[in-house]
Design a protein around this motif. Structure first.
Motif, PDB file in Angstrom:
ATOM      1  N   ALA A  32       0.823  -1.210   0.000  1.00 25.69           N
ATOM      2  CA  ALA A  32       0.000   0.000   0.000  1.00 25.69           C
ATOM      3  C   ALA A  32       0.857   1.261   0.000  1.00 25.69           C
ATOM      4  O   ALA A  32       0.493   2.271  -0.621  1.00 25.69           O
ATOM      5  CB  ALA A  32      -0.935   0.008   1.200  1.00 25.69           C
ATOM      6  N   LYS A  33       2.008   1.217   0.652  1.00 27.55           N
ATOM      7  CA  LYS A  33       2.868   2.395   0.716  1.00 27.55           C
ATOM      8  C   LYS A  33       3.529   2.716  -0.615  1.00 27.55           C
ATOM      9  O   LYS A  33       4.038   3.829  -0.798  1.00 27.55           O
ATOM     10  CB  LYS A  33       3.938   2.204   1.794  1.00 27.55           C
ATOM     11  CG  LYS A  33       3.398   2.336   3.207  1.00 27.55           C
ATOM     12  CD  LYS A  33       4.505   2.291   4.237  1.00 27.55           C
ATOM     13  CE  LYS A  33       3.956   2.564   5.643  1.00 27.55           C
ATOM     14  NZ  LYS A  33       5.035   2.552   6.657  1.00 27.55           N
ATOM     15  N   THR A  34       3.547   1.751  -1.532  1.00 24.35           N
ATOM     16  CA  THR A  34       4.122   2.049  -2.845  1.00 24.35           C
ATOM     17  C   THR A  34       3.314   3.111  -3.576  1.00 24.35           C
ATOM     18  O   THR A  34       3.812   3.706  -4.541  1.00 24.35           O
ATOM     19  CB  THR A  34       4.184   0.782  -3.708  1.00 24.35           C
ATOM     20  OG1 THR A  34       2.861   0.251  -3.891  1.00 24.35           O
ATOM     21  CG2 THR A  34       5.062  -0.276  -3.054  1.00 24.35           C
ATOM     22  N   GLY A  35       2.081   3.372  -3.127  1.00 23.54           N
ATOM     23  CA  GLY A  35       1.290   4.437  -3.733  1.00 23.54           C
ATOM     24  C   GLY A  35       1.857   5.817  -3.490  1.00 23.54           C
ATOM     25  O   GLY A  35       1.449   6.778  -4.155  1.00 23.54           O
ATOM     26  N   PHE A  36       2.785   5.950  -2.516  1.00 25.88           N
ATOM     27  CA  PHE A  36       3.425   7.236  -2.231  1.00 25.88           C
ATOM     28  C   PHE A  36       4.860   7.288  -2.764  1.00 25.88           C
ATOM     29  O   PHE A  36       5.511   8.322  -2.649  1.00 25.88           O
ATOM     30  CB  PHE A  36       3.471   7.491  -0.723  1.00 25.88           C
ATOM     31  CG  PHE A  36       2.137   7.422  -0.057  1.00 25.88           C
ATOM     32  CD1 PHE A  36       1.196   8.422  -0.221  1.00 25.88           C
ATOM     33  CD2 PHE A  36       1.804   6.338   0.742  1.00 25.88           C
ATOM     34  CE1 PHE A  36      -0.038   8.354   0.394  1.00 25.88           C
ATOM     35  CE2 PHE A  36       0.568   6.257   1.368  1.00 25.88           C
ATOM     36  CZ  PHE A  36      -0.357   7.262   1.193  1.00 25.88           C
ATOM     37  N   ARG A  37       5.339   6.216  -3.310  1.00 25.45           N
ATOM     38  CA  ARG A  37       6.757   6.127  -3.669  1.00 25.45           C
ATOM     39  C   ARG A  37       6.947   6.153  -5.178  1.00 25.45           C
ATOM     40  O   ARG A  37       6.043   5.772  -5.927  1.00 25.45           O
ATOM     41  CB  ARG A  37       7.354   4.849  -3.088  1.00 25.45           C
ATOM     42  CG  ARG A  37       7.312   4.807  -1.568  1.00 25.45           C
ATOM     43  CD  ARG A  37       7.680   3.445  -1.024  1.00 25.45           C
ATOM     44  NE  ARG A  37       7.631   3.424   0.446  1.00 25.45           N
ATOM     45  CZ  ARG A  37       7.779   2.327   1.181  1.00 25.45           C
ATOM     46  NH1 ARG A  37       7.981   1.164   0.589  1.00 25.45           N
ATOM     47  NH2 ARG A  37       7.728   2.406   2.500  1.00 25.45           N
ATOM     48  N   PRO A  38       8.123   6.593  -5.625  1.00 24.18           N
ATOM     49  CA  PRO A  38       8.379   6.642  -7.068  1.00 24.18           C
ATOM     50  C   PRO A  38       8.612   5.250  -7.638  1.00 24.18           C
ATOM     51  O   PRO A  38       8.956   4.308  -6.924  1.00 24.18           O
ATOM     52  CB  PRO A  38       9.648   7.488  -7.155  1.00 24.18           C
ATOM     53  CG  PRO A  38      10.358   7.247  -5.867  1.00 24.18           C
ATOM     54  CD  PRO A  38       9.270   7.076  -4.837  1.00 24.18           C
ATOM     55  N   THR A  47      -3.245  11.504  -5.063  1.00 23.82           N
ATOM     56  CA  THR A  47      -4.122  10.461  -5.619  1.00 23.82           C
ATOM     57  C   THR A  47      -5.575  10.663  -5.207  1.00 23.82           C
ATOM     58  O   THR A  47      -6.379   9.742  -5.355  1.00 23.82           O
ATOM     59  CB  THR A  47      -3.657   9.066  -5.153  1.00 23.82           C
ATOM     60  OG1 THR A  47      -3.865   8.950  -3.733  1.00 23.82           O
ATOM     61  CG2 THR A  47      -2.205   8.823  -5.497  1.00 23.82           C
ATOM     62  N   GLY A  48      -5.897  11.839  -4.682  1.00 18.72           N
ATOM     63  CA  GLY A  48      -7.254  12.064  -4.220  1.00 18.72           C
ATOM     64  C   GLY A  48      -7.568  11.345  -2.917  1.00 18.72           C
ATOM     65  O   GLY A  48      -8.728  11.219  -2.535  1.00 18.72           O
ATOM     66  N   GLY A  49      -6.532  10.877  -2.252  1.00 11.09           N
ATOM     67  CA  GLY A  49      -6.719  10.162  -0.996  1.00 11.09           C
ATOM     68  C   GLY A  49      -6.813   8.656  -1.158  1.00 11.09           C
ATOM     69  O   GLY A  49      -6.938   7.932  -0.160  1.00 11.09           O
ATOM     70  N   LYS A  50      -6.740   8.149  -2.380  1.00  9.07           N
ATOM     71  CA  LYS A  50      -6.872   6.706  -2.584  1.00  9.07           C
ATOM     72  C   LYS A  50      -5.711   5.954  -1.957  1.00  9.07           C
ATOM     73  O   LYS A  50      -5.905   4.923  -1.302  1.00  9.07           O
ATOM     74  CB  LYS A  50      -6.942   6.398  -4.081  1.00  9.07           C
ATOM     75  CG  LYS A  50      -7.121   4.927  -4.374  1.00  9.07           C
ATOM     76  CD  LYS A  50      -7.292   4.661  -5.866  1.00  9.07           C
ATOM     77  CE  LYS A  50      -7.519   3.168  -6.123  1.00  9.07           C
ATOM     78  NZ  LYS A  50      -7.723   2.888  -7.565  1.00  9.07           N
ATOM     79  N   ALA A  51      -4.490   6.461  -2.146  1.00 10.11           N
ATOM     80  CA  ALA A  51      -3.325   5.791  -1.558  1.00 10.11           C
ATOM     81  C   ALA A  51      -3.398   5.796  -0.037  1.00 10.11           C
ATOM     82  O   ALA A  51      -3.078   4.790   0.617  1.00 10.11           O
ATOM     83  CB  ALA A  51      -2.034   6.465  -2.031  1.00 10.11           C
ATOM     84  N   SER A  52      -3.861   6.916   0.545  1.00 10.78           N
ATOM     85  CA  SER A  52      -3.986   6.986   2.005  1.00 10.78           C
ATOM     86  C   SER A  52      -5.040   6.010   2.512  1.00 10.78           C
ATOM     87  O   SER A  52      -4.847   5.330   3.529  1.00 10.78           O
ATOM     88  CB  SER A  52      -4.354   8.410   2.429  1.00 10.78           C
ATOM     89  OG  SER A  52      -3.349   9.331   2.057  1.00 10.78           O
TER      90      SER A  52
END
Length: 482
Positions: free
Chosen positions: A59-65, A108-113
């Motif tokens: 899930a944290k990959t949504g914040f990573r390059p 991401t509009g909060g989707k990653a969070s």
């Protein structure tokens, strides 16, 4: 399991004698400790939990390059049937290129969070599932332990019954020889002895079964088992306290609450599909080519550097987003209902376990009184028989009643202990720390921390997480005690 190990377990399970000394007696703490460390069911559930831990990392990959590289090499040759006007009869071309691209989500509009919140809640629910399996295994170990002790005691009583009836038969034969009793009395003694031997065989088989069950859950065959410790200090004083503890600590209830939280986060993730997304990109690449023909060689080399910030705004998805939100909300409703269902199940479990415990305690008191009274009655009948006031059948009946009372008492003690275990399990209080405080506990958080801090973190990740929460759909976080 190897054939030799299976054979060893079977041989030990079928062995009826115990050669171990009291100094080497195996305690319930020993059995619980060994099962806690080696039981396959526990090991499997721990592996499942470690796999669940990885969902947080994912899930944290949504914040990573993400970085990717592509490369290509090409070559071609053309042979002309007739020489061209430029004097070419053969043309060779070759080329190569490579590109390194980087993409960094910014918003991401909060989707990653929301996905991260759902993954963390799923991990917490998984820990409760692991705790539930631990309690189930511990309860099985305790039951197997007291079952072995009960069957050992039953075997002792059966063997003692055979010995007593053998002496009774010898006495009957001697009295028959001098004419004090009839052949009927001797036949009655023979019949009771035969029945006692049959009971002895059944007791031996029951012990073999109990020992095999013990070996299956603990991991080794039982030796000389010491008396089990009292659980009275761990039990609540009233059923109301048991209900309160169960609602707060039962793994099924707590896991259901965390699952509800994960479902709520899934709703937020579905709603985030309506919001825009922003990402940054950069690339670095080169392209080289070479042409050979008519004795001449031409080459070209290009290098490119690019950067971009891309914003995407959903306008029309054909109803996909709305459908996804409705489905997520229904799953949230189902999770919320599951919490209530778990509570009701726990109430039923506590009620049943508490009632069983009260009945077992009452049976234990009654059986103790029954054994005391039947012992007195048996001795009185034997003495009365010696002076001719009682028949051989009276003695045999008194003997049978005594052994039946002793067996009932053994079973009542076992049932009371198992019922106590059931109350603790329903409360969520059947903990290895209380049963075997010196055993190192398996901490699922250790594995979680290890993978959570694995390679992949970038310095700007906290800033991206904070940015992603701006104007994002809210996630309900019900408290564990709700």
């Amino acid at each position: 399991m190897s054939k030799s190990r299976r054979a060893g377990l079977l041989a030990a399970a079928c062995c009826m004698g115990f050669m171990a000394s009291a100094a080497n007696a195996e305690t319930l703490t020993d059995a619980v400790s060994l099962a806690y460390q080696t039981n396959p069911t526990l090991q499997q559930q721990r592996a499942v939990q470690r796999a669940t831990d990885e969902t947080v990392v994912q899930a944290k990959t949504g914040f990573r390059p993400t970085v990717s590289a592509t490369a290509d090499i090409s070559a071609s040759r053309t042979d002309y049937a007739n020489t061209t006007s430029a004097g070419l009869d053969r043309l060779k071309t070759s080329g190569s290129g490579a590109t390194v691209s980087l993409s960094q989500p910014l918003y991401t509009g909060g989707k990653a969070s929301a996905n991260l919140t759902a993954a963390e809640a799923t991990v917490l629910a998984g820990r409760e599932d692991l705790r539930s399996v631990e309690q189930s295994v511990l309860a099985t170990v305790i039951t197997a332990y007291v079952d072995v002790r009960r069957t050992e005691e039953s075997l002792r009583i059966a063997q003692e019954n055979v010995n007593v009836l053998t002496r009774q038969l010898d006495e009957s034969n001697a009295r028959f020889e001098v004419g004090e009793i009839t052949r009927t009395d001797v036949a009655q003694s023979q019949a009771r002895l035969a029945a006692a031997k049959a009971s002895l065989s059944s007791a031996q088989a029951n012990l073999a079964v109990a020992r095999a069950s013990y070996a299956q859950v603990v991991g080794q065959n039982p030796t000389d088992l010491a008396p089990e410790p009292s659980l009275a200090a761990l039990l609540p004083a009233s059923v109301e306290q048991a209900f309160d503890a169960a609602e707060a600590n039962n793994p099924a209830v707590v896991a259901a609450r965390y699952s509800e939280q994960a479902a709520s986060a899934d709703v937020a993730a579905a709603r985030a599909a309506y919001l825009p997304t922003v990402s940054a990109g950069a690339s670095l690449g080169y392209d080289a080519s070479e042409v050979n023909g008519a004795g001449k060689q031409f080459g070209d080399y290009d290098r490119a550097v690019a950067g971009s910030i891309t914003a995407r705004v959903p306008i029309f998805t054909g109803g996909l987003n709305a459908s996804a939100v409705r489905a997520a909300r229904e799953r949230e409703n189902a999770a919320r209902i599951a919490v209530e269902g778990a509570k009701r199940t726990v109430v039923q479990q506590v009620s049943s376990a508490w009632s069983t415990l009260l009945a077992a305690r009452a049976n234990l008191v009654s059986n103790e009184e029954q054994v005391r009274a039947t012992k007195i009655a048996f001795e009185g009948v034997r003495q009365e028989q010696q002076v001719g006031l009682r028949t051989t059948l009276d003695v045999l009946n008194a003997q049978q009643e005594l052994r039946a009372a002793e067996l009932a008492l053994v079973t009542a003690r076992r049932d009371e202990y198992v019922a106590s275990t059931g109350v603790l399990q329903a409360m969520g209080a059947l903990d290895i720390a209380k049963l075997a405080p010196d055993v190192p506990r398996y901490d699922p958080k250790t594995s979680y921390d290890k993978v959570n801090h694995a390679f992949g973190w970038v310095p700007w990740e906290p800033a991206v997480q904070a940015l992603d929460k701006i104007a994002s759909p809210a996630v309900a976080t019900p408290a564990p005690g709700k």
